[in-house]
Scaffold this motif. Structure first.
Motif, PDB file in Angstrom:
ATOM      1  N   SER A 175       1.021  -0.952   0.032  1.00  0.00           N
ATOM      2  CA  SER A 175       0.243  -0.105   0.211  1.00  0.00           C
ATOM      3  C   SER A 175       0.903   0.997  -0.081  1.00  0.00           C
ATOM      4  CB  SER A 175      -0.947  -0.146   1.415  1.00  0.00           C
ATOM      5  OG  SER A 175      -0.547   0.342   2.237  1.00  0.00           O
ATOM      6  N   ASP A 191      -5.075   2.689  -8.645  1.00  0.00           N
ATOM      7  CA  ASP A 191      -5.346   3.447  -8.079  1.00  0.00           C
ATOM      8  C   ASP A 191      -7.415   3.132  -7.215  1.00  0.00           C
ATOM      9  OD1 ASP A 191      -6.235   5.831  -7.024  1.00  0.00           O
ATOM     10  OD2 ASP A 191      -5.762   6.928  -9.282  1.00  0.00           O
ATOM     11  N   VAL A 192      -7.592   3.341  -5.544  1.00  0.00           N
ATOM     12  CA  VAL A 192      -8.678   3.334  -5.010  1.00  0.00           C
ATOM     13  C   VAL A 192      -8.776   4.631  -5.004  1.00  0.00           C
ATOM     14  CG1 VAL A 192      -8.139   1.206  -4.778  1.00  0.00           C
ATOM     15  CG2 VAL A 192      -7.467   2.357  -2.721  1.00  0.00           C
ATOM     16  N   ARG A 193      -8.350   6.132  -5.592  1.00  0.00           N
ATOM     17  CA  ARG A 193      -9.038   6.964  -4.406  1.00  0.00           C
ATOM     18  C   ARG A 193     -10.607   6.813  -5.338  1.00  0.00           C
ATOM     19  NH1 ARG A 193      -4.102  10.713  -6.500  1.00  0.00           N
ATOM     20  NH2 ARG A 193      -4.716   8.902  -8.945  1.00  0.00           N
ATOM     21  N   VAL A 254      -0.864  -0.963  -4.428  1.00  0.00           N
ATOM     22  CA  VAL A 254      -2.229  -0.468  -4.248  1.00  0.00           C
ATOM     23  C   VAL A 254      -2.436   1.270  -3.690  1.00  0.00           C
ATOM     24  CG1 VAL A 254      -4.325  -0.832  -3.061  1.00  0.00           C
ATOM     25  CG2 VAL A 254      -3.500  -2.910  -3.621  1.00  0.00           C
ATOM     26  N   GLY A 255      -2.603   2.357  -4.357  1.00  0.00           N
ATOM     27  CA  GLY A 255      -2.288   3.835  -3.387  1.00  0.00           C
ATOM     28  C   GLY A 255      -3.797   3.988  -2.992  1.00  0.00           C
ATOM     29  N   CYS A 256      -4.311   5.122  -2.368  1.00  0.00           N
ATOM     30  CA  CYS A 256      -4.870   6.344  -2.382  1.00  0.00           C
ATOM     31  C   CYS A 256      -3.977   7.415  -2.637  1.00  0.00           C
ATOM     32  CB  CYS A 256      -5.848   5.765  -0.937  1.00  0.00           C
ATOM     33  SG  CYS A 256      -4.712   5.726   0.794  1.00  0.00           S
ATOM     34  N   GLY A 259      -2.057   7.110   1.614  1.00  0.00           N
ATOM     35  CA  GLY A 259      -1.364   5.392   1.897  1.00  0.00           C
ATOM     36  C   GLY A 259      -1.757   5.462   3.259  1.00  0.00           C
ATOM     37  N   ARG A 262      -7.312   4.145   2.575  1.00  0.00           N
ATOM     38  CA  ARG A 262      -8.344   3.001   1.922  1.00  0.00           C
ATOM     39  C   ARG A 262      -7.896   1.869   1.526  1.00  0.00           C
ATOM     40  NH1 ARG A 262     -10.505   7.977  -1.823  1.00  0.00           N
ATOM     41  NH2 ARG A 262      -8.567   8.855  -1.467  1.00  0.00           N
ATOM     42  N   SER A 263      -6.594   2.997   0.975  1.00  0.00           N
ATOM     43  CA  SER A 263      -5.106   1.539  -0.083  1.00  0.00           C
ATOM     44  C   SER A 263      -4.532   0.272   0.959  1.00  0.00           C
ATOM     45  CB  SER A 263      -4.221   2.361  -0.252  1.00  0.00           C
ATOM     46  OG  SER A 263      -3.225   2.948   1.246  1.00  0.00           O
ATOM     47  N   ALA A 267      -5.204  -3.384   0.317  1.00  0.00           N
ATOM     48  CA  ALA A 267      -4.059  -4.923   0.018  1.00  0.00           C
ATOM     49  C   ALA A 267      -4.170  -5.711   1.118  1.00  0.00           C
ATOM     50  CB  ALA A 267      -3.122  -3.346   0.213  1.00  0.00           C
ATOM     51  N   HIS A 285       3.174  -2.219   3.947  1.00  0.00           N
ATOM     52  CA  HIS A 285       2.150  -0.547   3.994  1.00  0.00           C
ATOM     53  C   HIS A 285       3.376   0.565   4.260  1.00  0.00           C
ATOM     54  CE1 HIS A 285      -1.190  -2.893   3.905  1.00  0.00           C
ATOM     55  NE2 HIS A 285      -0.869  -3.340   5.646  1.00  0.00           N
TER      56      HIS A 285
END
Length: 292
Positions: A175, A191-193, A254-256, A259, A262-263, A267, A285
């Motif tokens: 993450s 991208d989980v933004r 996996v990025g938000c 960090g 959400r990520s 993750a 993380h």
């Protein structure tokens, strides 16, 4: 030729890019290591290992510009080792010219192909040219321009602490926060933004995605669960193909935004899915403890 059980990593690249640090990191995780091995000795070395040390399953060898008189024959020698049945990985380290200049200036070391009369810039440029063919043949290229010594060691540890089974793959789920930059080691970035952000919930803002209130809040949204199901299914469908192609590791980032929320949640759940499918999985993380 039957495949050998030994995983052989060639550690190479530009002087000052972190090869010596990488070799030490490989030693720390149980690899048998030799630095500055003359290239012509490579086939003889693996033959001796097979004869006298059949117990050696993980080997890392440092090869660089110090063996320049033999580098022109490197491709043939590497092919000879692969033809003997060895799983061969070439790990190439590099950095920007400005960073390399700064590192040599700080250590006051002379470049391996430089002289007191020649400029450091000319030596770096010449080394890039002479290693270009080896770089093109590399399995993985790592730019260490923004890496500290500790970050580089951590990268080697996370990526190469593998299970012994040659047919499996090590999956790292990482993450991170986009505001702190993309992770250089990532093979896949998601991208989980687009998911609802716990940052805007006062009670959740100081917590991280490792904690139950944030985790439950993120996963209470149907779009988060649907995304997790879909992406996990895609990844699990792709992993056997990566194994078939001989890939030993895969880093899924996996990025938000920061960090932290959400990520981290996604993750962790993604790592659970991959681990449950029987793959060796590492979770990390990167930015969860940073402010913001």
């Amino acid at each position: 030729m039957p495949k050998k059980d030994t995983h052989l990593v060639i550690v190479t690249g530009l002087s000052g890019s972190g090869k010596s640090t990488a070799i030490k990191a490989f030693e720390d995780i149980g690899y048998f290591c030799i630095d500055n091995l003359p290239v012509p000795l490579l086939p003889h070395f693996v033959a001796l290992c097979e004869q006298d040390r059949p117990d050696l399953k993980k080997v890392a060898l440092g090869i660089d510009i110090r063996g320049r008189s033999f580098l022109h024959d490197c491709d043939r020698l590497l092919h000879q080792v692969e033809s003997a049945g060895y799983t061969l990985e070439i790990l190439f380290f590099e950095a920007t010219t400005e960073v390399l200049q700064r590192r040599f200036s700080q250590t006051r070391r002379l470049h391996p192909i430089g002289t007191q009369e020649s400029s450091l810039l000319a030596a770096i440029q010449k080394e890039r040219e002479e290693l270009a063919s080896l770089r093109a043949r590399s399995t993985r290229i790592v730019d260490t321009s923004d890496f500290s010594v500790h970050q580089l060691k951590a990268l080697i540890t996370r990526s190469y602490s593998l299970v012994s089974d040659r047919e499996r793959i090590s999956v790292q789920v990482l993450s991170f926060g986009f505001k702190y930059g993309l992770p250089f080691e990532a093979d896949l970035v998601v991208d989980v933004r687009f998911l609802p952000n716990p940052y805007f919930v006062d009670a959740l803002r100081p917590l991280s995605g490792c904690e139950a209130p944030v985790r439950d809040w993120v996963l209470s949204h149907p779009e988060a669960v649907q995304f997790l199901d879909d992406y996990a299914a895609l990844l699990l469908k792709l992993l056997p193909q990566y194994v078939q192609e001989g890939k030993r590791y895969l880093t899924v980032a996996v990025g938000c935004t920061g960090g932290k929320h959400r990520s981290v949640v996604i993750a962790e759940r993604l790592a659970d899915r991959v681990r449950a499918a029987g793959y060796y999985t590492v979770l990390f993380h990167r930015d969860v403890h940073l402010d913001g």
